[in-house]
Design a protein around this motif. Structure first.
Motif, PDB file in Angstrom:
ATOM      1  N   LYS F  36       0.832  -1.195   0.000  1.00  0.00           N
ATOM      2  CA  LYS F  36       0.000   0.000   0.000  1.00  0.00           C
ATOM      3  C   LYS F  36       0.874   1.254   0.000  1.00  0.00           C
ATOM      4  N   VAL F  37       1.981   1.226   0.730  1.00  0.00           N
ATOM      5  CA  VAL F  37       2.885   2.375   0.742  1.00  0.00           C
ATOM      6  C   VAL F  37       3.443   2.629  -0.662  1.00  0.00           C
ATOM      7  N   VAL F  38       3.792   1.550  -1.354  1.00  0.00           N
ATOM      8  CA  VAL F  38       4.272   1.683  -2.732  1.00  0.00           C
ATOM      9  C   VAL F  38       3.209   2.392  -3.590  1.00  0.00           C
ATOM     10  N   GLN F  39       1.959   2.019  -3.410  1.00  0.00           N
ATOM     11  CA  GLN F  39       0.868   2.590  -4.197  1.00  0.00           C
ATOM     12  C   GLN F  39       0.616   4.066  -3.846  1.00  0.00           C
ATOM     13  N   TYR F  40       0.535   4.341  -2.551  1.00  0.00           N
ATOM     14  CA  TYR F  40       0.322   5.738  -2.153  1.00  0.00           C
ATOM     15  C   TYR F  40       1.451   6.610  -2.710  1.00  0.00           C
ATOM     16  N   ALA F  41       2.699   6.135  -2.516  1.00  0.00           N
ATOM     17  CA  ALA F  41       3.864   6.938  -2.901  1.00  0.00           C
ATOM     18  C   ALA F  41       3.830   7.258  -4.396  1.00  0.00           C
ATOM     19  N   LYS F  42       3.372   6.292  -5.173  1.00  0.00           N
ATOM     20  CA  LYS F  42       3.308   6.531  -6.618  1.00  0.00           C
ATOM     21  C   LYS F  42       2.391   7.714  -6.928  1.00  0.00           C
ATOM     22  N   THR F  43       1.213   7.711  -6.326  1.00  0.00           N
ATOM     23  CA  THR F  43       0.269   8.791  -6.602  1.00  0.00           C
ATOM     24  C   THR F  43       0.760  10.116  -6.009  1.00  0.00           C
ATOM     25  N   ASP F  46       3.162  11.422  -8.395  1.00  0.00           N
ATOM     26  CA  ASP F  46       2.452  11.973  -9.562  1.00  0.00           C
ATOM     27  C   ASP F  46       1.995  13.407  -9.269  1.00  0.00           C
ATOM     28  N   ILE F  47       1.494  13.617  -8.069  1.00  0.00           N
ATOM     29  CA  ILE F  47       1.042  14.964  -7.701  1.00  0.00           C
ATOM     30  C   ILE F  47       2.212  15.945  -7.680  1.00  0.00           C
ATOM     31  N   GLU F  49       4.928  15.759  -9.462  1.00  0.00           N
ATOM     32  CA  GLU F  49       5.276  16.024 -10.854  1.00  0.00           C
ATOM     33  C   GLU F  49       4.318  17.029 -11.503  1.00  0.00           C
ATOM     34  N   TRP F  57      12.413   8.442  -9.908  1.00  0.00           N
ATOM     35  CA  TRP F  57      11.531   7.271  -9.757  1.00  0.00           C
ATOM     36  C   TRP F  57      12.287   6.027  -9.324  1.00  0.00           C
ATOM     37  N   LEU F  60      12.792   6.387  -5.643  1.00  0.00           N
ATOM     38  CA  LEU F  60      11.516   6.226  -4.950  1.00  0.00           C
ATOM     39  C   LEU F  60      11.115   4.744  -4.918  1.00  0.00           C
ATOM     40  N   TYR F  61      11.310   4.091  -6.059  1.00  0.00           N
ATOM     41  CA  TYR F  61      11.010   2.652  -6.154  1.00  0.00           C
ATOM     42  C   TYR F  61      11.824   1.892  -5.105  1.00  0.00           C
ATOM     43  N   THR F  64      10.784   2.879  -1.275  1.00  0.00           N
ATOM     44  CA  THR F  64       9.435   2.529  -0.798  1.00  0.00           C
ATOM     45  C   THR F  64       9.229   1.024  -0.765  1.00  0.00           C
TER      46      THR F  64
END
Lengths: 209, 209, 209, 209, 209, 209
Positions: F36-43, F46-47, F49, F57, F60-61, F64
């Motif tokens: 879930k942390v991986v998913q939140y961090a992605k969005t 995106d914000i 950016e 990235w 970040l990958y 996280t």
């Protein structure tokens, strides 16, 4: 043949769940219950000692630590059965004792048999230690039933269990019972004030019944 | 008061685990067991019909679907207790029947009471349907115990359960028993050939005992 | 090859959980659901008989006991998929039937194939038995969704499931549907009166829609 | 504030699983472990008494029943951490003791604080009771690790746990240790003879190391 | 309406179990699987970079982290269905994509819709990142199936899953595939040498097929 | 020795439960949390950016996906310990890092050691990526604690966790934090309006503190 058989069988009680069948937010094994009873009984005995009562700690240790061992053989038979008829209840206890006696004869070395017979006897006699065990055992029903009611479990069984356990505790003459009713139970009831079930009222009814 | 009480109580049997206490790789609820018995019984009855036997499907439906409902009240009492003494066993059955009768009186509308009494009776009588139920019930013990042995569960209880169930099945005179012993059991035994437990030998001993 | 393969596979349905993904206070296996459907259907058929309707008990037995067996192959596919498009739904049913047919050809002995084809067909046809199965199946959705709502589960899926099941039941012409709506459902709704969710209103809306 | 807080917190230990992370056939809660330690310790003390050693049963009761209570605050920290450095180990113990002391100050009524301080102290001192606790605690590691190895769990952690626990037990001078090594351990090892892991050899190596 | 709906729905995937129905010693949620795929993919991409391949880390992040999100809507449909017919498979994928598209339209704010469409697309295309995802996804099938076989699970499904995953991996042209086959797989196979199932042989057959 | 050891160990984190001990309606594994942390961090990235911030990235990958790997060695040590003293906290982090370093030296091939050291470092530094990870990690505490409060869990720990996580998030300067507070959190709070706990008020207090 040997004490190993007894020690290994203790694991089975971690797989026997209390109040089988009924929906519960929180499940409790007989092992965990037994351990909590050991803990409550210790503090209850401390309270008795503070009032000058002499406690036989070895006896208390023996009867509290093993008080539900017989459930390895008969499971946690549902309350309705336990109380359905005095005749059945007596019969069940007789059978449980028979199986335990048989287990000791078959698996426990002769030199330890007397000790195990004493340890695995029904401990809830009229002695101080027996009464403390009775209170501690009922206290865990209070805590288990409370936790369900506090989370909104509307199964009637838990209300009945809570009420009956309180009535039973109240009827036992011990200093620690007074302490429980005056200093521990009120904290519990206060915590349950947000429950959709009116725990305070059920408690009052039980205590004044 | 009403059939609703009965319907809702069915959920409780999904929370009662068979063979409580013993270590199992796979746990089974009484609900799932009951459903498997319904399925086995249907095929067993099909086999009887193929041999020209007349099957009362309504009766078979009634007695198989509800055959363990009484466990809602007494749980899955451990086998040792069930068989400890004939006296206790009779007593337990009497109590279970008493509680079931009480439940029907209290919760089932009068117009349905006769139906529920018939449905919740002990179904294992000498009729074709009663014997099919007996076979189907034991077959599930065979399957459950086999699954444990095949995965290397060395708890003695499962070997005993497997052997006793086979001996019981063998003793019942039905065409479907012959079919089970000749066409189904061998497939089962073959599958267990990689087990550290010698299932083939246990099977042979049971069948020739 | 043989009926053994079928019998053994029944265990798989105890490991398939209904309404996967959604938070539930109480989980139900497909096995337990199937058994409850068998039980409901029996009483529904009893009600039909009381009204003079002839019930084919063998057919009812066959179609209710196996009605979800196909989920062994396709799982409990989530409702959104089932209803997403009529095309997909038809396609899925076709595939399920294809796999079941293939299973029967491969594993069931020739002499039993006709029986298994009949037993594992989609049973919800226009016959009395088919409609009883449809009602019994929806009734279990009512009970499962109700139990979640009554405990305060606010997942929209359960409200939708409850409402849709009621609407479906209501649309089926059977004496037992009248009985359910007049004598069983009101008991259920009464029990849910302490829920934070207004079950009575949802029920009324569904029944008057 | 009050003993209620302590009693209620006991439930938390039923939710803390021993040896977290590693694959296990059988999971054990800290509660169940604590109860088994109470049981082992009782029999170990019986054996000491048989050899004329005086046992302080009250002290034994106190230290065995509560010996893992601190895990409520720090969990079952993984063994590698516990032993990673002497410095960390000392530090962790200091913190655990600090939190326990803080808990007593905050929640236990003044008149009971001395009792709870004594009860929740680290009990594994050089007294007979302290050594019995140490043996009982390690014995449960032996039983838990054995159960995994006997079922073919090849996780290295359990072999290491089994071996280290035996080495530790062996190093403690008590009559009950002799009894365990001569009369209990051999029964255990015999039972493990069908395991794919050579438990007898691991045992012999540990005992002769 | 909003990203909150997406974030909250992620929890559902922790409740969807992979390979539903089949007996497993170890269960895995779709969430845990997704996380392991993220981890494998990262190392596989590191290996590609070491060989001078350019990796688009943002794309890899997007497609690996969300690659099974669609299972929220369709569950982990059983493999037999997935592969039963090319027509069904295409249909299912179409439906999944349709539901995902619908979800984005309904719940994701317009300014993020393009991002979510890209992120939730089927990522297994012919790009380096798409192929890495394919390998990582199959690698988790290898690890999951291996863990069952190594513990003696004789369900045919796991052997088939292991073999097919290896064959698929082998067919993909990537430096990291060579590394996996030469440096990672042999360690895995070596660990499985005590299994009753001949994992080495199954591996060799798959690799030489 | 090899990356296989690392890959296989990932499974252990599916068996480590967050917030051990406390009663929870819903349990979460460290694996599911990590995903879930991986998913939140992605969005969240995106914000950033969208606001013209450059995101690395790959970094970040890396940080996280592995940010809780160390819990394999030290478990999810309870919050009270983590924060009991700055000294202990520093010590624990030092030990965790020491064990991770040791693990890399022992199991990761030399050519990958630099990569794994970078990946398994403490990622919450002052870079954009480090701050995004911090926010994503706290966001999952918000979601987990919220789900308990919304269902009426009155354990104080979850209120504290929710409040502290919000305070921490609020203190971090990022565009995505603004977005979370303005567009995501209000949806969450709205959903919790039927809870017996006043989530809106707790939220407001935290945000204005």
């Amino acid at each position: 043949m040997g004490i190993h058989t007894y020690f290994q069988s203790l694991n089975d009680l971690e797989r026997i769940i209390r109040t089988p069948g009924k929906f519960k937010f929180e499940e409790h094994s007989v092992s965990a219950h037994s351990w909590k009873v050991v803990q409550y009984a210790k503090t209850l005995a401390d309270i008795e000692e503070k009032h000058g009562v002499t406690v036989d700690w070895k006896k208390l240790y023996e009867i509290t630590s093993s008080h539900d061992y017989g459930e390895i053989f008969i499971g946690d038979i549902k309350t309705p059965v336990k109380h359905h008829s005095l005749e059945l209840r007596a019969m069940l206890q007789q059978v449980e004792e028979g199986i335990v006696a048989h287990f000791i004869d078959e698996h426990i070395p002769e030199e330890f048999q007397a000790i195990f017979r004493r340890q695995l006897r029904e401990g809830k006699d009229e002695s101080v230690e027996g009464r403390i065990l009775e209170v501690a055992d009922k206290m865990d029903q209070v805590y288990e039933a409370f936790a369900e009611m506090a989370r909104g479990n509307t199964e009637k069984e838990f209300t009945v269990m809570y009420r009956n356990a309180l009535i039973q505790i109240k009827s036992i003459k011990l200093h620690c019972v007074d302490y429980f009713l005056q200093h521990i139970l009120p904290d519990l009831v206060r915590e349950g004030s947000r429950s959709p079930i009116d725990i305070a009222q059920i408690t009052n009814e039980a205590l004044s019944s």
